[in-house]
Design a protein around this motif. Structure first.
Motif, PDB file in Angstrom:
ATOM      1  N   ALA A   1      -4.259  -1.920   3.816  1.00  0.00           N
ATOM      2  CA  ALA A   1      -2.913  -2.474   3.635  1.00  0.00           C
ATOM      3  C   ALA A   1      -2.118  -2.369   4.934  1.00  0.00           C
ATOM      4  O   ALA A   1      -2.254  -1.408   5.688  1.00  0.00           O
ATOM      5  N   LYS A   2      -1.285  -3.360   5.174  1.00  0.00           N
ATOM      6  CA  LYS A   2      -0.491  -3.407   6.408  1.00  0.00           C
ATOM      7  C   LYS A   2       0.444  -2.215   6.533  1.00  0.00           C
ATOM      8  O   LYS A   2       0.680  -1.699   7.633  1.00  0.00           O
ATOM      9  N   ASP A   3       0.971  -1.741   5.389  1.00  0.00           N
ATOM     10  CA  ASP A   3       1.945  -0.647   5.428  1.00  0.00           C
ATOM     11  C   ASP A   3       1.296   0.735   5.353  1.00  0.00           C
ATOM     12  O   ASP A   3       1.991   1.749   5.267  1.00  0.00           O
ATOM     13  N   GLY A   4      -0.035   0.780   5.365  1.00  0.00           N
ATOM     14  CA  GLY A   4      -0.725   2.066   5.331  1.00  0.00           C
ATOM     15  C   GLY A   4      -0.888   2.657   3.948  1.00  0.00           C
ATOM     16  O   GLY A   4      -1.383   3.778   3.804  1.00  0.00           O
ATOM     17  N   SER A   5      -0.496   1.902   2.916  1.00  0.00           N
ATOM     18  CA  SER A   5      -0.546   2.445   1.551  1.00  0.00           C
ATOM     19  C   SER A   5      -1.963   2.476   0.977  1.00  0.00           C
ATOM     20  O   SER A   5      -2.226   3.201   0.021  1.00  0.00           O
ATOM     21  N   ASP A   6      -2.870   1.687   1.540  1.00  0.00           N
ATOM     22  CA  ASP A   6      -4.235   1.626   0.999  1.00  0.00           C
ATOM     23  C   ASP A   6      -5.228   1.442   2.146  1.00  0.00           C
ATOM     24  O   ASP A   6      -5.792   0.366   2.330  1.00  0.00           O
ATOM     25  N   PRO A   7      -5.468   2.484   2.943  1.00  0.00           N
ATOM     26  CA  PRO A   7      -6.367   2.346   4.094  1.00  0.00           C
ATOM     27  C   PRO A   7      -7.818   2.159   3.668  1.00  0.00           C
ATOM     28  O   PRO A   7      -8.232   2.623   2.601  1.00  0.00           O
ATOM     29  N   TRP A   8      -8.570   1.446   4.511  1.00  0.00           N
ATOM     30  CA  TRP A   8     -10.026   1.338   4.334  1.00  0.00           C
ATOM     31  C   TRP A   8     -10.671   2.367   5.243  1.00  0.00           C
ATOM     32  O   TRP A   8     -10.343   2.461   6.427  1.00  0.00           O
ATOM     33  N   GLU A   9     -11.593   3.146   4.694  1.00  0.00           N
ATOM     34  CA  GLU A   9     -12.160   4.255   5.460  1.00  0.00           C
ATOM     35  C   GLU A   9     -13.653   4.382   5.182  1.00  0.00           C
ATOM     36  O   GLU A   9     -14.111   4.218   4.052  1.00  0.00           O
ATOM     37  N   LEU A  10     -14.401   4.667   6.228  1.00  0.00           N
ATOM     38  CA  LEU A  10     -15.826   4.968   6.116  1.00  0.00           C
ATOM     39  C   LEU A  10     -16.057   6.234   6.934  1.00  0.00           C
ATOM     40  O   LEU A  10     -16.013   6.204   8.167  1.00  0.00           O
ATOM     41  N   ALA A  11     -16.273   7.350   6.242  1.00  0.00           N
ATOM     42  CA  ALA A  11     -16.315   8.657   6.899  1.00  0.00           C
ATOM     43  C   ALA A  11     -17.633   9.362   6.613  1.00  0.00           C
ATOM     44  O   ALA A  11     -18.090   9.402   5.462  1.00  0.00           O
ATOM     45  N   TRP A  12     -18.221   9.939   7.636  1.00  0.00           N
ATOM     46  CA  TRP A  12     -19.531  10.572   7.497  1.00  0.00           C
ATOM     47  C   TRP A  12     -19.532  11.682   6.460  1.00  0.00           C
ATOM     48  O   TRP A  12     -20.548  11.917   5.789  1.00  0.00           O
TER      49      TRP A  12
ATOM     50  N   PRO B   1      14.022  11.664   9.579  1.00  0.00           N
ATOM     51  CA  PRO B   1      12.721  11.661  10.273  1.00  0.00           C
ATOM     52  C   PRO B   1      12.170  10.242  10.376  1.00  0.00           C
ATOM     53  O   PRO B   1      12.501   9.377   9.559  1.00  0.00           O
ATOM     54  N   PRO B   2      11.349   9.976  11.386  1.00  0.00           N
ATOM     55  CA  PRO B   2      10.750   8.633  11.521  1.00  0.00           C
ATOM     56  C   PRO B   2       9.947   8.271  10.275  1.00  0.00           C
ATOM     57  O   PRO B   2       9.314   9.135   9.657  1.00  0.00           O
ATOM     58  N   LYS B   3       9.978   7.004   9.915  1.00  0.00           N
ATOM     59  CA  LYS B   3       9.263   6.558   8.723  1.00  0.00           C
ATOM     60  C   LYS B   3       7.770   6.365   9.026  1.00  0.00           C
ATOM     61  O   LYS B   3       7.408   5.905  10.108  1.00  0.00           O
TER      62      LYS B   3
ATOM     63  N   ILE C   1       0.224   6.364   9.222  1.00  0.00           N
ATOM     64  CA  ILE C   1       0.573   7.203  10.368  1.00  0.00           C
ATOM     65  C   ILE C   1       1.990   7.744  10.176  1.00  0.00           C
ATOM     66  O   ILE C   1       2.937   6.979   9.961  1.00  0.00           O
ATOM     67  N   THR C   2       2.109   9.047  10.224  1.00  0.00           N
ATOM     68  CA  THR C   2       3.415   9.699  10.120  1.00  0.00           C
ATOM     69  C   THR C   2       3.798  10.228  11.494  1.00  0.00           C
ATOM     70  O   THR C   2       3.187  11.184  11.987  1.00  0.00           O
TER      71      THR C   2
END
Length: 405
Positions: free
Chosen positions: A197-208, A152-154, A123-124
């Protein structure tokens, strides 16, 4: 058909929860051609024939009783449902009907996931000062010398989903579709493992839009975490209602059974040909841990045994320390250099281990005599079982030390 056995057919209409599906036949005259098999983390299967044709083949709804993807079939032994599944294929040859069935958990294979799930998204945050330094001098427009433009916010990692919640969400998606509700309930507890990943570097995703297959997504979750699951069916309450359940266990289901005995000449009637590790043999293991590219954590362990080098690679993104990587490698190596494995044993109902006294996933000590080797005692894990019409049971096994928890 053996005494105390019966096959029960029920319509599989995929109705919404709370609506009963009718029992079509309480005594389907099925003769087994392949014994009903239950699997650890798998659907299991059953196959049989009906010959000759019988009048009850058409149900009260005017549809065939045994219909591809339209019938639930159960094996009941002495009042206990020992196997349940779906009729997936029928074939006809004159007066002979061949019936093939798979467990309920075969149903998700080939079903597309039409929703969206994400865990640990990057999330940015919106930069409140974006566009307020048009001349790029580092000062907020109109406030030169008074207010500098802050950094800018991290970016940060978003909410993460428990592995079991993702597993349940996929099943909920499957059963929420019209004619897709099997009536399966999934254990409600959490695994304690979060996806992505906790820091968002490796998200798990299941997208149609990636056209994911529900069955493959469920298998991947169980394999990658890992965890076990077992499908089961039982009578519910005092009526004719049958409940269907998936039991979840992390890191495993089953336990070490020191209370049961499996011994040659006692309750073991036959064993499948003992075998070495074959393609699973490895005397060197490479373990890949956290990180990407050149920064990925890596360990290599080997065992000198005067045999040709065979290498297995294991990826576990939860491992970051050298000691954890090496420990995982040693565990893998122990299971891949074992000398002997008993693939299956045939047993009889016996005081040593009564029918149904074990569970899928249990570890049992197999005590047998093996030609060329002698008497051996090796702990094996039950990964499948099947019961035959003569009351004999075949347990499919894998060495206990080939599993890692």
């Amino acid at each position: 058909m053996p005494e105390g056995w019966r096959y029960i057919a029920q319509r599989a209409a995929g109705r919404w929860a709370g609506t009963a599906e009718p029992i079509l036949d309480w005594e389907v005259p099925l003769s087994l051609s392949s014994n009903p098999q239950r699997e650890l983390s798998g659907p299991g299967a059953l196959a049989g024939t009906i010959e000759p044709e019988y009048a009850r083949m058409i149900g009260s709804d005017g549809q065939p009783i045994l219909q591809d993807w339209g019938t639930k079939l159960y094996l009941e032994i002495e009042g206990v449902i020992r196997w349940g599944g779906l009729v997936t294929k029928t074939a006809f040859d004159g007066a002979k009907c061949t019936v093939n069935c798979e467990g309920f958990t075969a149903y998700p294979q080939g079903i597309p996931f039409e929703g969206y799930l994400i865990s640990g998204a990057l999330i940015t945050p919106k930069d409140p000062y974006a566009g307020k330094d048009k001349n790029h001098d580092g000062w907020v427009d109109g406030k030169k010398g008074k207010q500098r433009v802050p950094d800018p916010p991290k970016p940060y990692g978003g909410p993460r989903i428990d592995t079991y919640d993702a597993f349940r969400s996929i099943w909920s998606h499957i059963q929420s579709r019209p004619n897709g509700n099997l009536g399966l309930t999934i254990d409600s507890h959490d695994s304690g493992e979060l996806l992505g990943a906790k820091d968002g570097s490796d998200p798990w995703e299941l997208a149609w839009w990636n056209n994911p297959d529900c069955g493959q997504a469920l298998d991947s979750l169980a394999r990658d975490m890992p965890f076990d699951w077992v499908e089961s069916h039982s009578w519910s309450g005092g009526g004719n209602t049958i409940s269907h359940r998936i039991t979840l266990g992390k890191p495993r289901l089953g336990r070490k059974r020191t209370d049961l005995r499996f011994a040659d000449g006692e309750n073991i009637l036959a064993i499948a040909k003992p075998e070495g590790m074959g393609d699973d043999f490895a005397n060197e293991v490479v373990v890949l841990g956290t990180g990407e590219g050149k920064k990925m954590k890596r360990a290599q362990v080997y065992r000198s045994d005067n045999r040709l080098r065979r290498v297995a690679t294991v990826t576990d993104k939860t491992l970051s320390s050298d000691s954890a990587l090496r420990k995982r490698g040693e565990q893998e190596l122990a299971g891949r250099t074992a000398a002997l494995q008993i693939p299956a044993i045939q047993i009889v109902d016996h005081p040593n281990a009564r029918l149904g006294s074990w569970s899928l996933g249990d570890d049992i000590l197999v005590q047998v005599h093996v030609p060329w080797v002698g008497d051996v005692q090796v702990w094996h894990r039950i990964v499948a079982d099947e019961i035959s019409a003569d009351g004999l049971v075949v347990l499919t096994l894998k060495r206990s030390d080939s599993f890692h928890y």
